[in-house]
Design a protein around this motif. Sequence first.
Motif, PDB file in Angstrom:
ATOM      1  N   TYR A  76      -5.155  -0.494  -9.818  1.00 27.91           N
ATOM      2  CA  TYR A  76      -4.589   0.170  -8.641  1.00 27.91           C
ATOM      3  C   TYR A  76      -4.719   1.676  -8.833  1.00 27.91           C
ATOM      4  O   TYR A  76      -4.832   2.171  -9.961  1.00 27.91           O
ATOM      5  N   LEU A  86       0.040   6.626  -1.174  1.00 26.76           N
ATOM      6  CA  LEU A  86      -0.639   5.347  -1.018  1.00 26.76           C
ATOM      7  C   LEU A  86      -0.813   4.687  -2.381  1.00 26.76           C
ATOM      8  O   LEU A  86      -1.070   5.362  -3.384  1.00 26.76           O
ATOM      9  N   HIS A  87      -0.683   3.387  -2.407  1.00 24.86           N
ATOM     10  CA  HIS A  87      -0.852   2.591  -3.634  1.00 24.86           C
ATOM     11  C   HIS A  87      -1.882   1.523  -3.303  1.00 24.86           C
ATOM     12  O   HIS A  87      -1.588   0.536  -2.620  1.00 24.86           O
ATOM     13  N   LEU A  88      -3.125   1.721  -3.744  1.00 25.84           N
ATOM     14  CA  LEU A  88      -4.244   0.933  -3.245  1.00 25.84           C
ATOM     15  C   LEU A  88      -4.942   0.154  -4.360  1.00 25.84           C
ATOM     16  O   LEU A  88      -5.107   0.661  -5.481  1.00 25.84           O
ATOM     17  N   GLU A  89      -5.375  -1.049  -4.027  1.00 27.55           N
ATOM     18  CA  GLU A  89      -6.049  -1.895  -4.990  1.00 27.55           C
ATOM     19  C   GLU A  89      -7.491  -1.432  -5.185  1.00 27.55           C
ATOM     20  O   GLU A  89      -8.200  -1.136  -4.221  1.00 27.55           O
ATOM     21  N   LYS A 118     -10.665  -0.415   3.567  1.00 27.27           N
ATOM     22  CA  LYS A 118     -10.033   0.351   4.647  1.00 27.27           C
ATOM     23  C   LYS A 118      -9.055  -0.539   5.409  1.00 27.27           C
ATOM     24  O   LYS A 118      -9.376  -1.655   5.800  1.00 27.27           O
ATOM     25  N   ASP A 119      -7.849  -0.021   5.612  1.00 24.22           N
ATOM     26  CA  ASP A 119      -6.834  -0.697   6.426  1.00 24.22           C
ATOM     27  C   ASP A 119      -6.396   0.279   7.502  1.00 24.22           C
ATOM     28  O   ASP A 119      -5.770   1.291   7.213  1.00 24.22           O
ATOM     29  N   CYS A 171      -9.763   6.442   1.664  1.00 19.43           N
ATOM     30  CA  CYS A 171     -10.457   5.414   0.878  1.00 19.43           C
ATOM     31  C   CYS A 171     -11.447   6.061  -0.086  1.00 19.43           C
ATOM     32  O   CYS A 171     -11.504   5.698  -1.271  1.00 19.43           O
ATOM     33  N   ASP A 184      -3.001   5.427  -7.142  1.00 19.92           N
ATOM     34  CA  ASP A 184      -2.064   6.105  -6.239  1.00 19.92           C
ATOM     35  C   ASP A 184      -2.695   7.396  -5.735  1.00 19.92           C
ATOM     36  O   ASP A 184      -3.362   8.112  -6.487  1.00 19.92           O
ATOM     37  N   TYR A 236      -4.690   3.832   6.777  1.00 15.72           N
ATOM     38  CA  TYR A 236      -5.219   5.012   6.096  1.00 15.72           C
ATOM     39  C   TYR A 236      -6.700   5.159   6.421  1.00 15.72           C
ATOM     40  O   TYR A 236      -7.392   4.209   6.772  1.00 15.72           O
ATOM     41  N   ILE A 270     -12.549   0.801  -2.263  1.00 13.63           N
ATOM     42  CA  ILE A 270     -11.229   0.661  -1.652  1.00 13.63           C
ATOM     43  C   ILE A 270     -11.433   0.077  -0.261  1.00 13.63           C
ATOM     44  O   ILE A 270     -12.303   0.537   0.492  1.00 13.63           O
ATOM     45  N   THR A 303       0.796  -1.223   0.000  1.00 12.15           N
ATOM     46  CA  THR A 303       0.000   0.000   0.000  1.00 12.15           C
ATOM     47  C   THR A 303       0.828   1.272   0.000  1.00 12.15           C
ATOM     48  O   THR A 303       0.293   2.350  -0.225  1.00 12.15           O
TER      49      THR A 303
END
Length: 413
Positions: A58, A69-72, A89-90, A38, A60, A33, A87, A15
């Motif tokens: 993905y 952040l680099h998110l799927e 949430k983590d 998100c 950014d 994040y 997205i 991420t």
Amino acid sequence: MEQNINSQACQGQGTGLERYRKTIDGKKLRFGYTTGSCAAAAAKAAAYMLLARERAEYVDLVAPKGIRLHLEVLDVSWGAGFVSCAIEKDAGDDPDVTNGAWVYAKVSKKEEEGIAITGGAGVGIVTKPGLEQPPGAYAINATPRKMIEQELLELCKKHGYAGGLTVEVSVPQGEELATRTFNPKLGITGGISILGTTGIVEPMSEAALISSIRLELNQQIKMGRKNLVAVPGNYGQEFLKQREGLSLDQAVKCSNYIGEAIDMAAELGAERLLFVSHIGKFIKVAGGIFQTHSRNADARLEILTANAVLAGVRLPLLSELMQAVTTEEAIRLLEEEGALERTMAHVMERIQLHLDRRSQGRVQVGAIVFSSEYGRRNHSNGELGSTKNAEGIIEQIWKEQMRRDLCQENYMA
């Protein structure tokens, strides 16, 4: 293809938060994040797919804190004039109830220029004053709104699109998740809030806790309450339930931040502030300790014993008090000796002294202290003592509540 959307070179590298850690109690904890990040990332990915007509795997996003952040991109769906995606949430190692929730953004075109942001299922609606967004608005705070607007305006410019975009943020699990947050108490109904000032979740952030206390205090003030009640934790809330006249919904949970609660109440315009606390927490205030977490200071038995000395307690008992395992045990020893009442009289005097020193006349502060075990033994609410001004503050709280109730009745009539 845009470098910051679907950047193939970065896929599989995580991420972007892998190197960020915060050491607490000897443990290195992961950053996460926010729901705001998100929402912004989902909106950016959906807008890109809508305008470029190309799928994004993905996305950014540079958070306001400066971290990329680099998110799927998840659950992409296309429709007539819109694209929707999610997205996950983590929250990192922060104990956040929204961890793992999917935050969706549905982006569609509109003729008018500009970015319109609204909420959908699972995003709460503000119903009371004192929050960042006004009553009637979706609980999508200013920073996430700004992030979404900036990212989408930039995409419109890059793709030569002159129209506007509408963004609908939703969280399918939001309504259920909200029951485990402060939202129901704050008057946010129907879902969670889309939050975040830095875009990044720092594990067990002290600043975030203090910010939430300030938010609750401010809301009480905005609702016309100048006489406030604060409880460090759940024990205080349980005690309030047993004490007639003190409304539970007026209690602000201040955790270990006693001093900060006083400072913020004064700054926000409160006239009076009453703490209702278990003895194990508030005995520290009798020693001038206003951040009561045990890692900062734990002189509970020393402070209680010192006040027992002032109360004339005999030497053998003083030794037992210092060796007690808990404050509750020390209270039992004083009770058996017949010295509890006079010892607590000295404790409450010292608490009042230090509360006055901290408040410096900016707000009148008092306290009620109790013991759960003492209450069970004596079939009472467990009250051990109160400062000299506590009853006066309670009287003002009751009067204020009666005025509010009367105004409500007149309004309903």
